[in-house]
Enzyme design. Sequence first.
Site, mmCIF file in Angstrom:
data_model
loop_
_atom_site.group_PDB
_atom_site.id
_atom_site.type_symbol
_atom_site.label_atom_id
_atom_site.label_comp_id
_atom_site.label_asym_id
_atom_site.label_seq_id
_atom_site.Cartn_x
_atom_site.Cartn_y
_atom_site.Cartn_z
ATOM 1 N N HIS A 157 0.894 -1.235 0.030
ATOM 2 C CA HIS A 157 -0.047 0.136 -0.215
ATOM 3 C C HIS A 157 0.806 1.243 0.051
ATOM 4 O O HIS A 157 0.250 2.467 -0.315
ATOM 5 C CB HIS A 157 -1.009 0.029 1.161
ATOM 6 C CG HIS A 157 -2.099 -0.984 1.227
ATOM 7 N ND1 HIS A 157 -3.380 -0.578 0.939
ATOM 8 C CD2 HIS A 157 -2.128 -2.253 1.149
ATOM 9 C CE1 HIS A 157 -4.016 -1.656 0.764
ATOM 10 N NE2 HIS A 157 -3.297 -2.668 0.995
ATOM 11 N N ASP A 365 3.513 9.424 -1.033
ATOM 12 C CA ASP A 365 2.231 8.785 -0.514
ATOM 13 C C ASP A 365 2.111 7.732 -1.623
ATOM 14 O O ASP A 365 2.542 7.764 -2.713
ATOM 15 C CB ASP A 365 1.296 9.489 -0.588
ATOM 16 C CG ASP A 365 0.375 9.361 0.491
ATOM 17 O OD1 ASP A 365 0.147 8.177 0.972
ATOM 18 O OD2 ASP A 365 -0.303 10.348 0.957
HETATM 19 C C1 GDG Z 1 -2.060 3.972 3.335
HETATM 20 C C2 GDG Z 1 -1.097 4.685 2.155
HETATM 21 C C3 GDG Z 1 -2.686 4.258 0.441
HETATM 22 C C4 GDG Z 1 -8.001 10.459 7.806
HETATM 23 N N1 GDG Z 1 -8.593 11.301 8.747
HETATM 24 C C5 GDG Z 1 -9.656 11.012 9.079
HETATM 25 C C6 GDG Z 1 -10.023 9.947 8.057
HETATM 26 N N2 GDG Z 1 -9.135 9.598 7.410
HETATM 27 C C7 GDG Z 1 -9.155 8.489 6.269
HETATM 28 C C8 GDG Z 1 -9.567 9.163 4.690
HETATM 29 C C9 GDG Z 1 -9.061 8.165 3.977
HETATM 30 C C10 GDG Z 1 -7.908 7.240 4.845
HETATM 31 O O1 GDG Z 1 -8.241 7.910 6.379
HETATM 32 C C11 GDG Z 1 -6.518 7.620 4.680
HETATM 33 O O2 GDG Z 1 -5.950 7.319 3.421
HETATM 34 P P1 GDG Z 1 -4.891 7.692 2.624
HETATM 35 O O3 GDG Z 1 -4.804 6.815 1.279
HETATM 36 O O4 GDG Z 1 -5.038 9.096 2.532
HETATM 37 O O5 GDG Z 1 -3.580 7.498 3.555
HETATM 38 P P2 GDG Z 1 -3.027 6.447 4.739
HETATM 39 O O6 GDG Z 1 -3.708 6.274 5.887
HETATM 40 O O7 GDG Z 1 -1.530 6.666 4.758
HETATM 41 O O8 GDG Z 1 -3.093 4.991 3.812
HETATM 42 C C12 GDG Z 1 -1.555 5.376 1.187
HETATM 43 C C13 GDG Z 1 -3.646 3.824 1.428
HETATM 44 O O9 GDG Z 1 -2.910 3.135 2.361
HETATM 45 C C14 GDG Z 1 -4.569 2.805 0.678
HETATM 46 O O10 GDG Z 1 -3.826 1.818 0.071
HETATM 47 O O11 GDG Z 1 -3.442 5.270 -0.465
HETATM 48 O O12 GDG Z 1 -0.695 6.026 0.224
HETATM 49 O O13 GDG Z 1 -0.121 5.687 2.928
HETATM 50 O O14 GDG Z 1 -10.113 7.327 3.746
HETATM 51 O O15 GDG Z 1 -10.609 9.556 4.691
HETATM 52 N N3 GDG Z 1 -11.255 9.260 8.413
HETATM 53 C C15 GDG Z 1 -11.860 9.836 9.313
HETATM 54 N N4 GDG Z 1 -11.648 10.636 10.280
HETATM 55 C C16 GDG Z 1 -10.485 11.422 10.262
HETATM 56 O O16 GDG Z 1 -10.147 12.335 10.971
HETATM 57 N N5 GDG Z 1 -13.262 9.256 9.574
#
Ligand code: GDG
Length: 462
Positions: A157, A365
């Site tokens: 990921h 990322d």
């Molecule tokens: C890893 C990889 C890859 C965030 N703050 C809150 C919240 N979130 C949710 C977002 C989104 C998720 O968390 C974050 O996903 P990301 O993809 O942006 O980043 P990572 O957590 O680092 O995820 C990344 C991912 O895995 C999937 O393969 O894309 O590159 O690092 O859904 O909405 N959700 C809530 N409250 C928050 O304050 N409810």
Amino acid sequence: MSRLVVVSNRVADPRKTAAGGLAVALGQALERSGGLWFGWSGHITEGGTPGEGELHLQQAGAVQLATVDLSREDHDSYYLNYSNGVLWPVLHNRLDLADFDAGGFAGYQRVNRLFAQRLKALLRPDDIVWVHDYHLMPLAAELRAMGCEQRMGFFLHVPLPPPQLLAALPESDRLMRSLFAYDLVGFQSRNDVAHFSRYVGVEVGADVLGEHEFRAHGKTLRAQAFPIGIDVEEFQALTEGKEAREMHEQLKREYARRRLLVGVERLDYSKGLPQRLKAFRTLLQNYPENKGSATLIQIASPSRESVDAYAALRSELESLSGAINGEHGELDWMPVRYIHRNVARKRLPGLYRAAAVALVTPLRDGMNLVAKEYVAAQDPADPGVLVLSRFAGAAEQLHEALLVNPHDTGRTAETIQRALQMPLAERQQRHAALLDRIRTQDVHWWREAFLAALRETRKESA
Ligand code: GDG
């Protein structure tokens, strides 16, 4: 139909909506095949014996959840020291933050072996095993050593850094070699596949048979990009839901005379938060017409708080946002609203929709799902603008976003200004193209593409 077995560090009950799009998408595939989801229970046994942990079995609808407890020592070395203290920073190009001397690798291997032992007892001969993320790279090698011959795939990921940087990780050869125990390795972007190809070609001496085919140790491996998506329909339904609409209306009322910008992420040094705040400060300095108007709501939800680098980042952000507010704030306007708390998932789309601009500017990322969620939550008639880091995996797909180099403060500020001033027709055009792409390559597409490739691979390499 073969049974699907998903393995990841944490296991979610796919029936709960708070689980998020990925858990729901994997849950659907598991339900279809009466599958099994295996991982850590989240429970730490104080004083427990390293390499041992109780197995818990639980039924969630048609899906079986199997979880293992970890001893304190295993948890700290596998999860804190090695996965989050070494692998996460190295894979995000941050050698400076990796604690190579913490000695977590032995624990990392021990937990992978423990998982393999517990999982082996549950596996059936024709299962398809799909392992997720950097915590579990050597799992297939451990399973193979125990005689398991099932088809196995792995999805990373997070990004894979360039070969020279990866080579700084003392265990990089062992880890990359261990990937050859899988039949398929999936990455987020073509860039990651290119890094993998160069690494195994040069450092592991693998034969590069084609763009996606590698051979080493008598084993053929397919490695390919499968950019992860979101469940666009589910997210749009959430946007129409009561909580999101209330949030949207409340923000529209409160900020009727202002322009809202939004950033949402886990508080993590890969996300470029200090750089973003500095770019926002430069925006206020260089384009003073934004004073009294532009307001950045930055959600930085708590994450990995016991790792030192995260505590340092937290105080840096508190002091930066305080400084910007002190410097530019007025009695009736604060430029930065920095919130170090989790926002309920049902309200999140309302926040995205109220914002004229989203700042998604990680230093590195794997993909970044917030960028895709922001696009999905917009009103197509009056959409906001996505400012996206060129170093997020999502930049390979989302060309119509305004791409920035987050290290370049001046240009990033300039681009934010451009986003704030973008005419409606251009916003609509860009948004339509972005939405089209995230809809075509959504999380269901991602899951099916990976599983189809995994089913095919075996035929080719047999
Ligand atoms: C890893 C990889 C890859 C965030 N703050 C809150 C919240 N979130 C949710 C977002 C989104 C998720 O968390 C974050 O996903 P990301 O993809 O942006 O980043 P990572 O957590 O680092 O995820 C990344 C991912 O895995 C999937 O393969 O894309 O590159 O690092 O859904 O909405 N959700 C809530 N409250 C928050 O304050 N409810």
